[in-house]
Design a protein around this motif. Sequence first.
Motif, PDB file in Angstrom:
ATOM      1  N   PRO A   1     105.247  16.967  35.211  1.00 28.10           N
ATOM      2  CA  PRO A   1     105.145  16.353  33.879  1.00 28.10           C
ATOM      3  C   PRO A   1     105.331  17.343  32.736  1.00 28.10           C
ATOM      4  N   ILE A   2     104.875  18.582  32.920  1.00 32.46           N
ATOM      5  CA  ILE A   2     104.989  19.575  31.850  1.00 32.46           C
ATOM      6  C   ILE A   2     106.455  19.923  31.597  1.00 32.46           C
ATOM      7  N   ALA A   3     107.235  20.002  32.658  1.00 31.42           N
ATOM      8  CA  ALA A   3     108.660  20.313  32.498  1.00 31.42           C
ATOM      9  C   ALA A   3     109.373  19.211  31.725  1.00 31.42           C
ATOM     10  N   THR A   4     109.069  17.967  32.041  1.00 35.36           N
ATOM     11  CA  THR A   4     109.692  16.850  31.321  1.00 35.36           C
ATOM     12  C   THR A   4     109.286  16.852  29.859  1.00 35.36           C
ATOM     13  N   MET A   5     107.992  17.083  29.597  1.00 30.88           N
ATOM     14  CA  MET A   5     107.502  17.123  28.217  1.00 30.88           C
ATOM     15  C   MET A   5     108.166  18.255  27.442  1.00 30.88           C
ATOM     16  N   ALA A   6     108.228  19.442  28.029  1.00 28.38           N
ATOM     17  CA  ALA A   6     108.811  20.598  27.350  1.00 28.38           C
ATOM     18  C   ALA A   6     110.299  20.387  27.087  1.00 28.38           C
ATOM     19  N   ALA A   7     110.989  19.777  28.037  1.00 26.64           N
ATOM     20  CA  ALA A   7     112.426  19.532  27.858  1.00 26.64           C
ATOM     21  C   ALA A   7     112.670  18.593  26.688  1.00 26.64           C
ATOM     22  N   SER A   8     111.892  17.520  26.608  1.00 24.81           N
ATOM     23  CA  SER A   8     112.071  16.555  25.527  1.00 24.81           C
ATOM     24  C   SER A   8     111.763  17.181  24.167  1.00 24.81           C
ATOM     25  N   LEU A   9     110.655  17.900  24.080  1.00 28.54           N
ATOM     26  CA  LEU A   9     110.276  18.515  22.808  1.00 28.54           C
ATOM     27  C   LEU A   9     111.282  19.573  22.392  1.00 28.54           C
TER      28      LEU A   9
END
Length: 461
Positions: free
Chosen positions: A173-181
């Motif tokens: 989940p952190i990778a997806t969040m960081a990619a979007s931001l």
Amino acid sequence: MTSHWISICALASMFVIATVLPINMGVIAFVGAFLVGTLVAGMNAKAIMAGFPADLFLTLVGITYLFALAQNNGTIDWLVKLAVRAVRGRIAAIPWIMFFIAAALTGVGAVSPAAVAIIAPIALGFAAKYGINPLMMGLLVIHGAQGGGFSPISIYGGITNKIVATAGLPLNPIATMAASLAVNLAVAMALFVAMGGLKLARQRTGARNTPFDLPQVAHGQGGAQVYGNAEGDSLAEERRTAAQTDDSLMNAAPSTPQAEGARWYQAVTVIGLLTLAVLTLFFKQDIGFVSITIGLLLTLMAPNLQKRALGQVSWPEIMLIVGVSTFVGVMDKMGTIDFVGHSVAALTSPLMAALLLCFVGAVISAFASSTAVLGSLIPLAVPFLQGGGSGDAGVGAVGFIAAMAVSSTIVDVSPFSTNGALVLANARGVNREVFFRQLMVYGAAVTLIAPVVVWLLFVVL
């Protein structure tokens, strides 16, 4: 030609007709939904109308009505002045404050349209007041909302993580969040530079402390954005009941006796806006129903404002959005969207299939629900996703999910999506038809470029 290809060609034809001729695309889309639905798909009227986005319609009407009331009684202008004092006159800071507030709202669980609906009217009020490019301001609000949308406790993040876990794929989940931001922040920075943001750094509020221009929503226009008699009536009513000397959002303040007690009425309006935020963000109430309810309560306190507020609801834009959404709903019921997704997923090259799925997700999300796209397309990728890195045998699941998440949500800048429609409906001091075309061109560019960029960043590299 199969029914799927007929519906796809019909959609493409709508864009061509609406571009060449001054006709509202929503009208064309409603007719297209009727003809394709009945003649091609064998659907009855009830089945066709099932695709009508009632929630989106109510959201757009409720929000624009409520903020028209707040605009007419001077509340938005008051909030603008307070916020400018808070940033000590630094105009260049205003777009970034809006970006990060929108990101924070979606990051803690607000649905993206709710965050944009609350922030966009105030942000675009700033833009009109202080000479900020309204397109840049609107886009930064949307990109901010999308940037925070994949935190583990957000709506997008929770849905995506659940889909990934159900499909048995590796979860980060952190990778997806960081990619979007990261992607949305980078795009926002590029927009800020390209659309005159650096010039704002040399300005203070005194440089362009001019009254708001009269919003174009109250002007009759030609072409695809023709307004009905309600617009002319609202403008006439505004001129009859407004004095031209006060610095207000409408470039005119209500004359006496309406001006008496205006500050307490503005305070009540602010309480109403805060109530809207609390009920929609924390209690998950429908933003359309809540905004109309608060609008009615405010109207009961000052009934004469209603006529102007109803005339300022962005009916042409609403017609356009719900018309196209209804046609896309017909395509969904026909199975066209599934047809396209399965056709892409059946490709022999995993890397190429991943790229095309990102494209499909971007195109569909520009017109339909991003969460629905994520829910339908990620499972289609299971056959070629593996837990490890990328290569000829497959692609990395974590990278693909990040790419899919970004490409399916960043396109919400399209004027046919809820977020883009909210920005379009709340734009002030601009030519609506020109602003619509700018959003459409930018949305098309993002739809074409973003899938390739995120595919290269998160899947190939």
